[in-house]
Scaffold this motif. Structure first.
Motif, mmCIF file in Angstrom:
data_model
loop_
_atom_site.group_PDB
_atom_site.id
_atom_site.type_symbol
_atom_site.label_atom_id
_atom_site.label_comp_id
_atom_site.label_asym_id
_atom_site.label_seq_id
_atom_site.Cartn_x
_atom_site.Cartn_y
_atom_site.Cartn_z
ATOM 1 N N THR A 36 60.113 3.256 48.489
ATOM 2 C CA THR A 36 59.183 4.277 48.969
ATOM 3 C C THR A 36 59.857 5.646 49.066
ATOM 4 O O THR A 36 59.198 6.680 48.887
ATOM 5 C CB THR A 36 58.574 3.883 50.326
ATOM 6 O OG1 THR A 36 59.615 3.623 51.274
ATOM 7 C CG2 THR A 36 57.675 2.657 50.175
ATOM 8 N N LEU A 37 61.169 5.678 49.325
ATOM 9 C CA LEU A 37 61.888 6.954 49.316
ATOM 10 C C LEU A 37 61.829 7.594 47.929
ATOM 11 O O LEU A 37 61.532 8.785 47.796
ATOM 12 C CB LEU A 37 63.340 6.750 49.735
ATOM 13 C CG LEU A 37 63.603 6.457 51.213
ATOM 14 C CD1 LEU A 37 65.030 5.961 51.421
ATOM 15 C CD2 LEU A 37 63.331 7.686 52.078
ATOM 16 N N THR A 54 52.836 10.839 49.552
ATOM 17 C CA THR A 54 53.085 12.052 50.323
ATOM 18 C C THR A 54 54.128 11.789 51.409
ATOM 19 O O THR A 54 54.449 10.637 51.722
ATOM 20 C CB THR A 54 51.793 12.540 50.989
ATOM 21 O OG1 THR A 54 51.390 11.571 51.986
ATOM 22 C CG2 THR A 54 50.681 12.723 49.963
ATOM 23 N N LEU A 55 54.603 12.871 51.997
ATOM 24 C CA LEU A 55 55.544 12.743 53.107
ATOM 25 C C LEU A 55 54.877 12.032 54.277
ATOM 26 O O LEU A 55 55.515 11.222 54.963
ATOM 27 C CB LEU A 55 56.050 14.120 53.524
ATOM 28 C CG LEU A 55 57.134 14.152 54.602
ATOM 29 C CD1 LEU A 55 58.401 13.438 54.135
ATOM 30 C CD2 LEU A 55 57.451 15.593 55.007
ATOM 31 N N ALA A 70 65.854 17.212 51.623
ATOM 32 C CA ALA A 70 66.589 16.613 50.502
ATOM 33 C C ALA A 70 65.779 16.696 49.219
ATOM 34 O O ALA A 70 66.319 16.978 48.140
ATOM 35 C CB ALA A 70 66.936 15.165 50.823
ATOM 36 N N LYS A 71 64.480 16.459 49.320
ATOM 37 C CA LYS A 71 63.630 16.577 48.127
ATOM 38 C C LYS A 71 63.564 18.021 47.653
ATOM 39 O O LYS A 71 63.622 18.286 46.439
ATOM 40 C CB LYS A 71 62.231 16.039 48.418
ATOM 41 C CG LYS A 71 61.301 16.143 47.206
ATOM 42 C CD LYS A 71 59.923 15.605 47.488
ATOM 43 C CE LYS A 71 59.004 15.772 46.283
ATOM 44 N NZ LYS A 71 57.641 15.240 46.518
ATOM 45 N N ALA A 72 63.421 18.961 48.582
ATOM 46 C CA ALA A 72 63.365 20.370 48.196
ATOM 47 C C ALA A 72 64.649 20.793 47.469
ATOM 48 O O ALA A 72 64.604 21.505 46.460
ATOM 49 C CB ALA A 72 63.136 21.250 49.432
ATOM 50 N N ILE A 122 64.412 12.697 60.918
ATOM 51 C CA ILE A 122 64.494 11.962 59.659
ATOM 52 C C ILE A 122 63.498 12.529 58.668
ATOM 53 O O ILE A 122 63.821 12.774 57.491
ATOM 54 C CB ILE A 122 64.253 10.461 59.885
ATOM 55 C CG1 ILE A 122 65.364 9.880 60.765
ATOM 56 C CG2 ILE A 122 64.169 9.717 58.558
ATOM 57 C CD1 ILE A 122 65.221 8.403 61.063
ATOM 58 N N ARG A 123 62.269 12.763 59.130
ATOM 59 C CA ARG A 123 61.250 13.347 58.263
ATOM 60 C C ARG A 123 61.724 14.686 57.683
ATOM 61 O O ARG A 123 61.599 14.938 56.478
ATOM 62 C CB ARG A 123 59.959 13.528 59.067
ATOM 63 C CG ARG A 123 58.812 14.141 58.290
ATOM 64 C CD ARG A 123 57.629 14.428 59.201
ATOM 65 N NE ARG A 123 56.590 15.149 58.484
ATOM 66 C CZ ARG A 123 55.443 14.619 58.101
ATOM 67 N NH1 ARG A 123 55.170 13.355 58.361
ATOM 68 N NH2 ARG A 123 54.556 15.364 57.453
ATOM 69 N N GLY A 124 62.275 15.529 58.541
ATOM 70 C CA GLY A 124 62.730 16.831 58.082
ATOM 71 C C GLY A 124 63.876 16.740 57.090
ATOM 72 O O GLY A 124 63.921 17.499 56.107
ATOM 73 N N MET A 125 64.810 15.822 57.320
ATOM 74 C CA MET A 125 65.941 15.666 56.410
ATOM 75 C C MET A 125 65.478 15.179 55.044
ATOM 76 O O MET A 125 65.989 15.632 54.005
ATOM 77 C CB MET A 125 66.971 14.715 57.004
ATOM 78 C CG MET A 125 67.719 15.299 58.189
ATOM 79 S SD MET A 125 68.910 14.129 58.912
ATOM 80 C CE MET A 125 70.156 14.068 57.611
#
Length: 370
Positions: free
Chosen positions: A328-329, A338-339, A360-362, A353-356
Motif C-alpha cells: 500500500t505504501l 490517496t494519502l 517522501a513522495k513529494a 507518519i502521515r506527514g513523513m
C-alpha cells in the motif's frame, strides 16, 4: 539514484530470533532464505528455542543496540517487531513496552498462539500497538500449511479470537495458497462478524519454493469473487486498488509494478545484521554490533542493490514473486490510492507518519521519480 541519497525512512522492521518459532509453516520464508547459514540449515523447523530478554542478557544488549542506533540516526516514528515468534522470548513485553515510548506506532507481528489476555491488557495500556496476526483461514484445511493438526488449529483460532476481541487494532495477514484461496470469501465473512473487525490483507505465498504451494490458474476466480463483493466486505479490506494489483500479479504471473518499500523501511536483525528490504532478505549489508555501525548505516540507500530494488520495473527474480501488505505504501507513491486511503490504516494514521510519507513522495517526485 545518485551515488548517495539519504533515505526518508519511516520504519525499522526488527526481526528477533527469526529461526525460532512455535509453528512450522511449510512455506516459511526463513526456511527458504539464503541470507545466513542458519537459514540454509532450515533451523526454523527445529523445536523452538526459548530466549530471555532483559537489558543485561545477550539478546537484550543486542536488540537494544540495534533498535537504538537506527532510531538515533533516523528518528523513526514506526517500529515493527517480528520473528520467528517474538512471544517465545521471556521478558519480551518489557522490551516492547520500553520501545513503545519512543515511537508513534509499535507494530507486533505474531501467530498469536502465545498472546495472553494479560499481554493484550498491557499492550492496550500503551496506546500505540498494532497487532499483525498471521492466519490463512478460520477453517483447518485452509490453514493446514501453517498447522499440522485440527487440535492445534483450534488452539490457534481461540488465541486469535481473543486478540480480535481485545479492541486493539489488528491486521490479519493471510497467505494465499492452493489450500487457503478456496476459503477466501468465507474467511472474509468470518472476520467481518467481529465487533472490532480487523483489516484483512490476503497476499501470495512467496519464496523459492512457492511453486509447491501457489494457487492454480483456475483458483484465481476465488480472488475475483472477493473483489466482486468488495462493497460487502469493505470494512475489513484494504482499498480496492489493492485487489487490482493482486489480480494483476496472478494474471501476469509475476510482479510488474514498482516497489518503493526499501526507501521507507529498513530490515534489521537481533544479531545485528542489516538488509535493505523487509520483504525479502537479500544481502547482509553489515553488522550493527561493532564499532562500524555508522558505516553500515551510511550504506542505506547508497549500495548498488538499492538501484535494482527501487527500479521502475522489478529487476530481480525474487522481486517478481513478491507482493505483500507493505505494497500500500508503493500504491500511494504510484497514485493508485490517496494519502487518506493509505493512512486510514492505524499503522500510518499518526500525523507525523502521515506527514513523513507525504514528504517522501513529494521528494521522490521532485527528483523526477528517481
Amino acid at each position: 539514484m545518485p551515488p548517495y541519497t539519504p533515505l526518508p525512512l519511516i520504519g525499522n522492521d526488527l526481526v528477533i530470533n527469526e529461526d525460532s518459532c512455535n509453528l512450522s509453516c511449510t512455506y516459511c520464508l526463513t526456511g527458504q532464505s539464503n541470507l545466513k547459514e542458519g537459514h540454509s540449515l532450515q533451523l526454523i523447523f527445529d523445536p523452538p528455542k526459548r530466549d530471555d530478554y532483559s537489558p543485561t542478557t545477550e539478546l537484550g544488549k543486542r536488540i537494544n543496540t540495534v533498535a537504538d542506533q537506527i532510531n538515533d540516526r533516523f528518528n523513526l516514528p514506526l517500529l515493527k517487531v517480528t520473528g520467528g515468534e517474538i512471544f517465545l522470548v521471556r521478558g519480551i513485553m518489557d522490551f516492547l513496552e520500553e520501545q513503545s515510548r519512543h515511537y508513534e506506532v509499535l507494530v507486533l507481528q505474531t501467530n498469536g498462539v502465545l498472546v495472553t489476555e494479560e499481554h493484550l491488557e498491557r499492550m492496550r495500556s500503551w496506546g500505540n500497538v498494532v497487532l499483525q496476526i498471521s492466519l490463512d483461514s478460520h477453517l483447518y484445511q485452509g490453514n493446514s500449511y501453517r498447522v499440522q493438526s485440527e487440535s492445534l488449529h483450534g488452539k490457534v483460532l481461540r488465541s486469535i479470537t481473543r486478540a480480535l476481541d481485545s479492541g486493539l487494532p489488528v491486521e490479519i495477514y493471510g497467505v494465499l495458497n492452493d489450500r487457503s484461496v478456496a476459503e477466501l470469501t468465507e474467511f472474509a465473512g468470518w472476520l467481518n462478524e467481529f465487533e472490532h473487525p480487523p483489516t484483512f490483507f490476503p497476499f501470495p505465498v512467496r519464496g523459492p519454493d512457492s511453486d509447491h504451494f501457489k494457487i492454480r490458474p483456475e483458483q484465481i476466480s476465488h480472488i475475483e469473487e472477493l473483489a466482486a463483493r468488495y462493497d460487502e466486505f469493505s470494512g475489513i479490506l484494504p482499498p480496492y486498488p489493492y485487489f487490482d494489483r493482486l489480480l494483476s500479479f496472478y494474471r501476469e504471473g509475476k510482479r510488474t509494478f514498482r516497489c518503493h518499500l526499501p526507501r521507507l523501511v529498513v530490515s534489521s536483525f537481533s544479531d545485528g545484521v542489516i538488509t535493505p528490504c523487509p520483504n525479502i532478505w537479500f544481502s547482509d549489508m553489515g553488522n550493527m554490533l561493532g564499532d562500524k555501525a555508522g558505516q553500515v548505516l551510511d550504506k542505506l540507500g547508497s549500495s548498488g542493490l538499492y538501484r535494482a530494488l527501487l527500479a521502475p520495473k522489478p529487476r530481480l527474480s525474487a522481486c517478481h514473486g513478491c507482493f505483500t501488505p507493505w505494497d500500500t505504501l508503493s500504491m500511494y507513491f504510484e497514485d493508485e490510492i490517496t494519502l487518506d486511503e493509505l493512512c486510514a490504516a492505524p499503522t500510518y494514521a499518526p500525523p507525523r507518519i502521515r506527514g513523513m510519507i507525504e514528504n517522501a513522495k513529494a521528494d521522490y517526485l521532485a527528483g523526477a521519480g528517481a
